[in-house]
Motif scaffolding. Structure first.
Motif, short mmCIF file in Angstrom:
data_model
loop_
_atom_site.label_atom_id
_atom_site.label_comp_id
_atom_site.label_asym_id
_atom_site.label_seq_id
_atom_site.Cartn_x
_atom_site.Cartn_y
_atom_site.Cartn_z
N ARG A 181 41.80 35.47 49.42
CA ARG A 181 43.21 35.50 49.01
C ARG A 181 43.02 35.64 47.39
O ARG A 181 43.78 36.30 46.79
CB ARG A 181 44.05 34.46 49.31
N PHE A 182 41.99 34.61 46.96
CA PHE A 182 42.09 34.95 45.22
C PHE A 182 41.61 36.38 44.70
O PHE A 182 42.18 36.72 43.85
CB PHE A 182 41.04 33.80 44.71
N GLU A 183 40.67 36.85 45.56
CA GLU A 183 40.22 38.27 45.16
C GLU A 183 41.24 38.96 45.11
O GLU A 183 41.39 40.23 44.56
CB GLU A 183 38.82 38.70 46.01
N GLU A 184 41.97 38.91 46.23
CA GLU A 184 43.17 39.99 46.48
C GLU A 184 44.22 39.72 45.34
O GLU A 184 45.07 40.84 45.00
CB GLU A 184 43.70 39.91 48.01
N GLU A 185 44.55 38.64 45.07
CA GLU A 185 45.40 38.12 44.10
C GLU A 185 44.96 38.54 42.40
O GLU A 185 45.90 38.82 41.67
CB GLU A 185 45.93 37.08 44.27
N CYS A 186 43.69 38.41 42.46
CA CYS A 186 43.36 38.75 40.94
C CYS A 186 43.26 40.21 40.59
O CYS A 186 42.75 40.67 41.26
CB CYS A 186 41.96 38.05 41.15
N PRO A 187 43.74 40.34 39.15
CA PRO A 187 43.70 41.61 38.92
C PRO A 187 42.29 41.95 38.62
O PRO A 187 41.69 41.18 37.80
CB PRO A 187 44.64 41.57 37.60
N ALA A 188 41.92 43.44 38.76
CA ALA A 188 40.77 43.62 38.68
C ALA A 188 40.42 44.19 36.98
O ALA A 188 41.11 44.05 36.12
CB ALA A 188 40.50 45.09 39.10
#
Length: 188
Positions: A181-188
């Motif tokens: 979830r964190f990786e999906e929500e974190c902007p690249a």
């Protein structure tokens, strides 16, 4: 193989009172030909079992889940096979006055509780071989024959892993959904 969850054990205990029992005595080097955890119990203390007076050969040792050992248990080389062999032999806990640091860490990572007790409590256990012992990991208490009791210390993280039957990797993997979830929500 993941460790079995550990909260408490009530069992008869086997006593090996010798000090400085090293990992080569626990699982001799000639049996380190596998990376499998199962089957090593058959070779645990192989050289000790060869002695007719060994407590490990006594019928009362069958089913015992606690080993009461002498001072400085698990010293020597840092082989993870030693706790594997003890667990495969049926032990859930080892009680001593001290443990080698690397052995203690390897034991906890593999579902084997190490309980460090003072000399008076240890001596009382040695005076009553084949007694029954109760260890409560969550309460950090140990009770031996005749209602003798003591508390013991253990690192909170190690205790939590033992209670949940996991190791460090399993602990990290328990957060896999949160990490995703964190990786999906974190902007690249």
């Amino acid at each position: 193989m993941t460790p079995a969850p550990f909260e408490r054990v009530r069992s008869r205990y086997v006593t090996l009172a010798d000090a400085n029992i090293d990992t080569d005595q626990i699982i001799p080097a000639r049996f380190l030909t596998t990376t499998e955890r199962s089957g090593l119990g058959a070779h645990a203390f192989a050289d000790w079992r060869g002695r007719p007076d060994s407590p490990l050969n006594d019928a009362r040792a069958i089913g015992a889940e606690v080993l009461v050992a002498g001072d400085n248990f698990g010293c020597g080389s840092s082989r993870e096979h030693a706790p594997w062999a003890l667990v495969d032999l049926g032990f859930r806990a080892v009680v001593s006055t001290s443990f080698a640091d690397i052995f203690r860490q390897n034991a906890h990572k593999n579902g084997l509780l190490t309980v460090t007790v003072n000399e008076a409590f240890h001596g009382a256990l040695l005076d009553q071989p084949w007694g029954e012992i109760q260890i409560d990991l969550c309460g950090r208490t140990i009770m031996g024959p005749g209602e003798i009791s003591a508390t013991f210390a253990i690192d909170d993280f190690a205790a939590d892993c033992l209670v949940h039957g996991t190791d460090e990797l399993g602990y990290l993997l328990s957060f896999e959904d949160a990490i995703t979830r964190f990786e999906e929500e974190c902007p690249a």
